[in-house]
Design an enzyme around this catalytic site. Structure first.
Site, short mmCIF file in Angstrom:
data_model
loop_
_atom_site.label_atom_id
_atom_site.label_comp_id
_atom_site.label_asym_id
_atom_site.label_seq_id
_atom_site.Cartn_x
_atom_site.Cartn_y
_atom_site.Cartn_z
N SER A 1 -22.96 68.87 73.57
CA SER A 1 -22.10 68.57 72.44
C SER A 1 -20.69 68.35 72.97
O SER A 1 -20.24 69.03 73.89
CB SER A 1 -22.11 69.75 71.46
OG SER A 1 -20.93 69.72 70.68
N GLU B 1 -35.15 64.35 68.65
CA GLU B 1 -34.62 64.00 67.33
C GLU B 1 -34.64 62.49 67.13
O GLU B 1 -34.90 61.98 66.04
CB GLU B 1 -33.20 64.55 67.16
CG GLU B 1 -33.19 66.06 67.09
CD GLU B 1 -31.78 66.64 67.19
OE1 GLU B 1 -30.81 65.91 66.99
OE2 GLU B 1 -31.69 67.85 67.50
N HIS C 1 -47.43 76.36 57.05
CA HIS C 1 -46.26 76.48 56.17
C HIS C 1 -45.05 77.00 56.95
O HIS C 1 -44.17 77.66 56.37
CB HIS C 1 -46.55 77.42 54.99
CG HIS C 1 -47.83 77.13 54.29
ND1 HIS C 1 -47.93 76.27 53.22
CD2 HIS C 1 -49.09 77.55 54.55
CE1 HIS C 1 -49.19 76.20 52.82
NE2 HIS C 1 -49.93 76.96 53.63
N LYS D 1 -41.94 38.23 62.65
CA LYS D 1 -41.85 38.66 64.05
C LYS D 1 -40.88 39.81 64.28
O LYS D 1 -41.17 40.73 65.05
CB LYS D 1 -41.46 37.48 64.94
CG LYS D 1 -42.58 36.48 65.08
CD LYS D 1 -42.07 35.13 65.53
CE LYS D 1 -42.70 33.99 64.78
NZ LYS D 1 -42.20 33.79 63.41
N LYS E 1 -23.73 74.29 73.54
CA LYS E 1 -24.93 73.68 72.96
C LYS E 1 -25.76 72.90 73.94
O LYS E 1 -25.30 72.36 74.94
CB LYS E 1 -24.54 72.80 71.77
CG LYS E 1 -24.06 73.66 70.62
CD LYS E 1 -24.06 72.91 69.34
CE LYS E 1 -25.46 72.61 68.87
NZ LYS E 1 -25.40 71.70 67.73
#
Ligand code: ARG
Length: 466
Positions: A276, A289, A155, A324, A282
């Site tokens: 970024s 992702e 969880h 296809k 960043k």
């Protein structure tokens, strides 16, 4: 060239032509079309339809066409409706009217699905190899990260300590099942439709078993109607791809989380990180992702093909031309993802200190209950006591390891001074030594088993003969 113009004279409307054409997609079947056609020429020769010199000439020209297709120099024309039409047109350019004997007793209906099956068979090994490479990266990680422990999550809540190796291996086994599944898909794809003609079977004395052997198929499909309309192999292949995509997405999601500042367990290597354009601080996990995101499109491809097949009347319907694209799309997606993920995992940096720091004493609450069980208290009651220990620690705002023995004894007289030893990662891990558990010795055994299974997925994946 349109093959059916003598029946329906006049020109097709350009919009109808554009819709009918499948060349943009099925040109990828070119090499398979040339190969299957050469085998058909040999079958016609064995049936006495072609003389050996005729057959030789056709096969030599098909060989040249195959090379043109494989090297990308084949000149497609606007009027080529599909790959079969294009190859037939080119054959006529090379050898003249003799080319017109090749379609004897054959239809594009059995031809296209034969080509498609060949294509799947041709591409299965590369897919298996790419998955096997990713598995190798996971095995290497399991070996290299053997000393690291981290919280296992359920969880998305810290649950119990586990070995990082154990966690890496948990992503190895699904991929083994994927490879096992691919072997099964290979067996079911290796059934030959050719020789079924349009729908009712070929009117020439074709030895379909010999033809099957010639093209490397295990057997000929026993029913001509089924042969031209069955696309189960494509669905199963696509399902396999989609499920591998799902497995990659789950692994990727974990890496995205673990490489966030909040977790800080992993650092993605520069070569696999993205920045970024706005926020210089960043370091993004785009590779993972994308793996997570692209899994969605492969599931969509599978659902789309199933929807195309649903409710089709027998035998060939033009809807089948739509079979296809989803398969190619999903195959291309996985071919792109697998090597990138393999490289990204290999170069990933593990931050053991951050993992260690996340192993808070509360994670030993189950071990505490197990301690009481060893002192004769039934598990349910032991669980209750352990829960009260956790609550008490919460009330005092300390980890459970800092409660005094007197505190513990008030909750159960069964606690003794040796209870402190229970609140320890190595000890907690070592307890879980049954097969499949996270104890170092069990994980070492698992790693050996994984290495053995890697080279024989069909025999070793769960559900196999072991
Ligand atoms: N391009 C077609 C396909 O991919 C080939 C078969 C055409 N057959 C037909 N009866 N029109 O399905």
């Amino acid at each position: 060239m349109t093959l059916w113009r003598s029946r329906i004279p006049g020109e097709s409307d350009p919009s109808a032509q554009a819709l009918n054409s499948s060349l943009a997609v099925d040109r990828r079947l070119g090499p398979q079309d040339a190969r299957a056609s050469a085998a058909w020429a040999r079958a016609l020769t064995r049936a006495g339809v072609l003389t050996p010199p005729e057959s030789d000439q056709i096969i030599a020209a098909l060989g040249a066409i195959g090379t043109e297709l494989e090297t990308g120099v084949f000149g497609f024309q606007e009027t080529d409706e599909d790959i079969h039409t294009a190859v037939e047109r080119r054959l006529a350019e090379l050898i003249g009217p003799l080319a017109g004997k090749l379609p004897t007793g054959r239809s594009r209906n059995d031809q296209v699905v034969t080509d498609f099956r060949l294509w799947v068979l041709d591409h299965l090994p590369a897919l298996d190899a790419a998955i096997a490479d990713l598995q190798t990266a996971l095995l290497e990680r399991a070996e290299a990260d053997a000393a690291a422990a981290l919280p296992g999550y359920t969880h998305l809540q810290r649950a119990q300590p586990i070995l990082l190796s154990h966690w890496w291996l948990s992503h190895f086994w699904p991929l083994l099942r994927d490879r096992e599944r691919l072997e099964q898909v290979q067996r079911r794809t290796g059934q030959l439709p050719l020789g079924s003609a349009a729908l009712a079977g070929t009117a020439y004395p074709i030895d379909r078993d010999a033809l099957a052997a010639d093209l490397g198929f295990e057997a000929a499909v026993p029913n001509s109607l089924d042969a031209v309309s069955d696309r189960d192999f494509a669905v199963e292949f696509l399902f396999s791809l989609a499920l591998t995509g799902v497995h990659l997405s789950r692994l990727s999601e974990a890496v995205v989380l673990f490489s966030s500042r909040e977790f800080g367990f992993f650092e993605i290597a520069d070569a696999f990180s993205t920045g970024s354009s706005q926020m210089p601080q960043k370091r993004n996990a785009d590779i993972f992702e994308l793996a997570r995101g692209k899994a969605g499109a492969t599931i969509g491809a599978l659902a789309g093909l199933l929807a195309t097949l649903k409710g089709l009347p027998s035998a060939y319907d033009r809807d089948l031309q739509e079979d296809k694209l989803p398969v190619f799309m999903a195959y291309d997606t996985l071919s792109l993802l697998l090597p990138a993920l393999t490289g990204a995992l290999r170069s990933l940096v593990v931050n053991r200190e951050r993992m260690q720091a996340a192993l808070e004493p509360d994670l030993f609450a189950t071990d505490l209950a197990d301690y009481l069980v060893r002192r004769g208290i039934p598990f349910r009651q032991a669980y209750e006591i352990s829960a009260r220990v956790v609550r008490l620690a919460g009330e005092q705002s300390v980890p459970i390891s800092e409660l005094t023995l007197a505190d513990l004894k008030r909750l159960s007289p069964a606690f003794e001074s040796d209870v402190q030893a229970v609140l320890d990662t190595s000890r907690s891990l070592a307890q879980r030594s049954a097969r499949g558990g996270t104890a170092p010795e069990a994980v070492a055994e698992q790693l050996k088993e994984a290495r053995r299974a890697w080279s024989h997925p069909a025999r070793n994946a769960q559900g196999g003969k072991g």
